[in-house]
Design a protein around this motif. Structure first.
Motif, PDB file in Angstrom:
ATOM      1  N   GLU A 108      43.119  -4.914 -11.896  1.00 23.45           N
ATOM      2  CA  GLU A 108      42.587  -3.784 -12.675  1.00 23.45           C
ATOM      3  C   GLU A 108      43.124  -3.801 -14.107  1.00 23.45           C
ATOM      4  OE1 GLU A 108      43.288   0.952 -12.468  1.00 23.45           O
ATOM      5  OE2 GLU A 108      42.614   0.029 -10.589  1.00 23.45           O
ATOM      6  N   ILE A 109      44.421  -4.027 -14.249  1.00 24.23           N
ATOM      7  CA  ILE A 109      45.043  -4.042 -15.578  1.00 24.23           C
ATOM      8  C   ILE A 109      44.549  -5.241 -16.388  1.00 24.23           C
ATOM      9  CG2 ILE A 109      47.237  -4.313 -16.802  1.00 24.23           C
ATOM     10  CD1 ILE A 109      48.499  -2.557 -14.560  1.00 24.23           C
ATOM     11  N   GLU A 110      44.387  -6.383 -15.751  1.00 23.54           N
ATOM     12  CA  GLU A 110      43.845  -7.547 -16.459  1.00 23.54           C
ATOM     13  C   GLU A 110      42.465  -7.235 -17.028  1.00 23.54           C
ATOM     14  OE1 GLU A 110      45.780 -11.567 -14.557  1.00 23.54           O
ATOM     15  OE2 GLU A 110      44.096 -10.688 -13.499  1.00 23.54           O
ATOM     16  N   LYS A 111      41.637  -6.544 -16.273  1.00 26.99           N
ATOM     17  CA  LYS A 111      40.292  -6.167 -16.752  1.00 26.99           C
ATOM     18  C   LYS A 111      40.380  -5.213 -17.931  1.00 26.99           C
ATOM     19  CE  LYS A 111      37.858  -6.979 -12.442  1.00 26.99           C
ATOM     20  NZ  LYS A 111      37.299  -6.388 -11.231  1.00 26.99           N
ATOM     21  N   ILE A 112      41.288  -4.239 -17.836  1.00 24.41           N
ATOM     22  CA  ILE A 112      41.474  -3.288 -18.944  1.00 24.41           C
ATOM     23  C   ILE A 112      41.866  -4.046 -20.207  1.00 24.41           C
ATOM     24  CG2 ILE A 112      42.957  -1.427 -19.820  1.00 24.41           C
ATOM     25  CD1 ILE A 112      43.127  -0.419 -16.863  1.00 24.41           C
ATOM     26  N   ILE A 113      42.819  -4.957 -20.084  1.00 24.02           N
ATOM     27  CA  ILE A 113      43.306  -5.727 -21.237  1.00 24.02           C
ATOM     28  C   ILE A 113      42.190  -6.609 -21.804  1.00 24.02           C
ATOM     29  CG2 ILE A 113      44.949  -7.514 -21.994  1.00 24.02           C
ATOM     30  CD1 ILE A 113      46.401  -4.890 -21.371  1.00 24.02           C
ATOM     31  N   GLN A 114      41.472  -7.303 -20.928  1.00 29.03           N
ATOM     32  CA  GLN A 114      40.415  -8.222 -21.372  1.00 29.03           C
ATOM     33  C   GLN A 114      39.281  -7.497 -22.092  1.00 29.03           C
ATOM     34  OE1 GLN A 114      40.894 -11.481 -21.465  1.00 29.03           O
ATOM     35  NE2 GLN A 114      42.852 -10.921 -20.568  1.00 29.03           N
ATOM     36  N   ASN A 115      39.057  -6.239 -21.749  1.00 32.20           N
ATOM     37  CA  ASN A 115      37.967  -5.470 -22.356  1.00 32.20           C
ATOM     38  C   ASN A 115      38.383  -4.701 -23.601  1.00 32.20           C
ATOM     39  OD1 ASN A 115      35.937  -6.252 -20.517  1.00 32.20           O
ATOM     40  ND2 ASN A 115      36.731  -4.802 -19.015  1.00 32.20           N
ATOM     41  N   ASP A 116      39.629  -4.855 -24.026  1.00 27.06           N
ATOM     42  CA  ASP A 116      40.120  -4.162 -25.215  1.00 27.06           C
ATOM     43  C   ASP A 116      40.798  -5.189 -26.126  1.00 27.06           C
ATOM     44  OD1 ASP A 116      41.731  -2.751 -27.092  1.00 27.06           O
ATOM     45  OD2 ASP A 116      41.767  -1.004 -25.767  1.00 27.06           O
ATOM     46  N   PRO A 117      40.103  -5.605 -27.202  1.00 21.11           N
ATOM     47  CA  PRO A 117      40.656  -6.647 -28.087  1.00 21.11           C
ATOM     48  C   PRO A 117      42.050  -6.316 -28.639  1.00 21.11           C
ATOM     49  CG  PRO A 117      38.376  -6.204 -28.638  1.00 21.11           C
ATOM     50  CD  PRO A 117      38.778  -5.175 -27.632  1.00 21.11           C
ATOM     51  N   GLU A 118      42.307  -5.055 -28.919  1.00 18.54           N
ATOM     52  CA  GLU A 118      43.613  -4.683 -29.464  1.00 18.54           C
ATOM     53  C   GLU A 118      44.708  -4.840 -28.403  1.00 18.54           C
ATOM     54  OE1 GLU A 118      46.791  -3.570 -31.774  1.00 18.54           O
ATOM     55  OE2 GLU A 118      44.843  -4.376 -32.323  1.00 18.54           O
ATOM     56  N   LEU A 119      44.441  -4.406 -27.173  1.00 17.82           N
ATOM     57  CA  LEU A 119      45.421  -4.578 -26.100  1.00 17.82           C
ATOM     58  C   LEU A 119      45.650  -6.063 -25.814  1.00 17.82           C
ATOM     59  CD1 LEU A 119      44.494  -1.764 -23.541  1.00 17.82           C
ATOM     60  CD2 LEU A 119      46.309  -1.758 -25.275  1.00 17.82           C
ATOM     61  N   LYS A 120      44.585  -6.831 -25.880  1.00 19.66           N
ATOM     62  CA  LYS A 120      44.691  -8.265 -25.654  1.00 19.66           C
ATOM     63  C   LYS A 120      45.581  -8.902 -26.735  1.00 19.66           C
ATOM     64  CE  LYS A 120      41.731 -12.144 -24.458  1.00 19.66           C
ATOM     65  NZ  LYS A 120      40.359 -12.600 -24.290  1.00 19.66           N
ATOM     66  N   ARG A 121      45.393  -8.500 -27.978  1.00 19.73           N
ATOM     67  CA  ARG A 121      46.213  -8.997 -29.080  1.00 19.73           C
ATOM     68  C   ARG A 121      47.674  -8.594 -28.881  1.00 19.73           C
ATOM     69  NH1 ARG A 121      48.919  -7.481 -32.944  1.00 19.73           N
ATOM     70  NH2 ARG A 121      48.387  -5.299 -32.822  1.00 19.73           N
ATOM     71  N   GLN A 122      47.892  -7.347 -28.467  1.00 20.33           N
ATOM     72  CA  GLN A 122      49.263  -6.873 -28.221  1.00 20.33           C
ATOM     73  C   GLN A 122      49.933  -7.678 -27.113  1.00 20.33           C
ATOM     74  OE1 GLN A 122      49.241  -2.673 -27.335  1.00 20.33           O
ATOM     75  NE2 GLN A 122      48.377  -2.127 -29.324  1.00 20.33           N
ATOM     76  N   LEU A 123      49.184  -7.998 -26.067  1.00 18.81           N
ATOM     77  CA  LEU A 123      49.749  -8.757 -24.953  1.00 18.81           C
ATOM     78  C   LEU A 123      50.160 -10.162 -25.402  1.00 18.81           C
ATOM     79  CD1 LEU A 123      50.564  -8.979 -22.012  1.00 18.81           C
ATOM     80  CD2 LEU A 123      48.191  -9.618 -21.476  1.00 18.81           C
ATOM     81  N   VAL A 124      49.312 -10.817 -26.166  1.00 20.65           N
ATOM     82  CA  VAL A 124      49.657 -12.143 -26.686  1.00 20.65           C
ATOM     83  C   VAL A 124      50.911 -12.039 -27.545  1.00 20.65           C
ATOM     84  CG1 VAL A 124      48.911 -14.005 -28.231  1.00 20.65           C
ATOM     85  CG2 VAL A 124      47.324 -13.078 -26.527  1.00 20.65           C
ATOM     86  N   ARG A 125      50.993 -11.010 -28.362  1.00 22.34           N
ATOM     87  CA  ARG A 125      52.165 -10.819 -29.235  1.00 22.34           C
ATOM     88  C   ARG A 125      53.435 -10.588 -28.414  1.00 22.34           C
ATOM     89  NH1 ARG A 125      54.856 -12.822 -32.767  1.00 22.34           N
ATOM     90  NH2 ARG A 125      56.232 -11.448 -33.897  1.00 22.34           N
ATOM     91  N   VAL A 126      53.342  -9.836 -27.330  1.00 24.30           N
ATOM     92  CA  VAL A 126      54.503  -9.604 -26.466  1.00 24.30           C
ATOM     93  C   VAL A 126      55.043 -10.936 -25.944  1.00 24.30           C
ATOM     94  CG1 VAL A 126      55.171  -8.720 -24.163  1.00 24.30           C
ATOM     95  CG2 VAL A 126      54.025  -7.230 -25.796  1.00 24.30           C
ATOM     96  N   HIS A 127      54.136 -11.808 -25.527  1.00 22.24           N
ATOM     97  CA  HIS A 127      54.560 -13.132 -25.049  1.00 22.24           C
ATOM     98  C   HIS A 127      55.241 -13.920 -26.167  1.00 22.24           C
ATOM     99  CE1 HIS A 127      52.836 -12.889 -21.064  1.00 22.24           C
ATOM    100  NE2 HIS A 127      51.660 -12.560 -21.553  1.00 22.24           N
TER     101      HIS A 127
END
Length: 177
Positions: free
Chosen positions: A77-96
């Protein structure tokens, strides 16, 4: 951040929390309201091997709560939320990326004495050693990252799912002895 040195008493409590010996704890990055370790920072090598998990959730109550979320298929569920929100996806990459930077800084000159395959693992994997920065391996690791103040969108979502953020003190009483 209320990071602190790790005493022998803290190490014993962490070992009880995790149910195993720990050898690469650097600091306690966050304590619960009762003063017990909640999140620790780990050195990126353990027993001579890469240990890419920088922040580790130790609080038994929160570990259990996050495990319940994983059992409810919240990772998908969380992966889908992240994949559908470009800003959250960018934040996740930055966290890594930030985790990799912190890991390299902790290793310092020691990195030069490691075999190339270990260096590659430590430089190219994100939170918890994940290779694909768009997927989620473990909610516990992301939540630990979030709890210490990282802008971790997965951890933020997990935090919203958990209604009660701490146990009652009686649960921690058994850690004292």
């Amino acid at each position: 951040m209320d990071s602190s040195d790790v005493s022998e008493k803290d190490l014993k409590i962490i070992e009880k929390q995790l149910g195993r010996c720990v050898s690469n704890v650097l600091t306690i990055e966050k304590r619960c309201i009762y003063g017990y370790p909640q999140v620790i920072k780990s050195f990126p090598l353990k027993d001579g091997k890469p240990f890419p998990t920088l922040y580790w959730l130790t609080c038994p109550y929160l570990v259990e709560e996050v495990s319940k979320l994983e059992a409810q298929q919240k990772i998908t569920e969380i992966e889908k939320i992240i994949q559908n929100d470009p800003e959250l996806k960018r934040q996740l990459v930055r966290v890594h990326q930030v985790e990799i930077e912190k890991r390299m800084k902790l290793l310092g000159e020691k990195i030069n004495s490691l075999p190339e395959n270990m260096i590659k693992k430590l430089k190219e994997t994100g939170v918890g050693g994940i290779e694909n920065f768009s997927s989620v391996k473990c909610l516990h690791l992301h939540y630990a990252s979030y709890l210490v103040g990282e802008n971790n969108p997965v951890g933020g979502i997990v935090d919203r799912y958990i209604a009660k953020k701490c146990c009652d003190d009686s649960r921690c009483e058994k850690l004292k002895s």
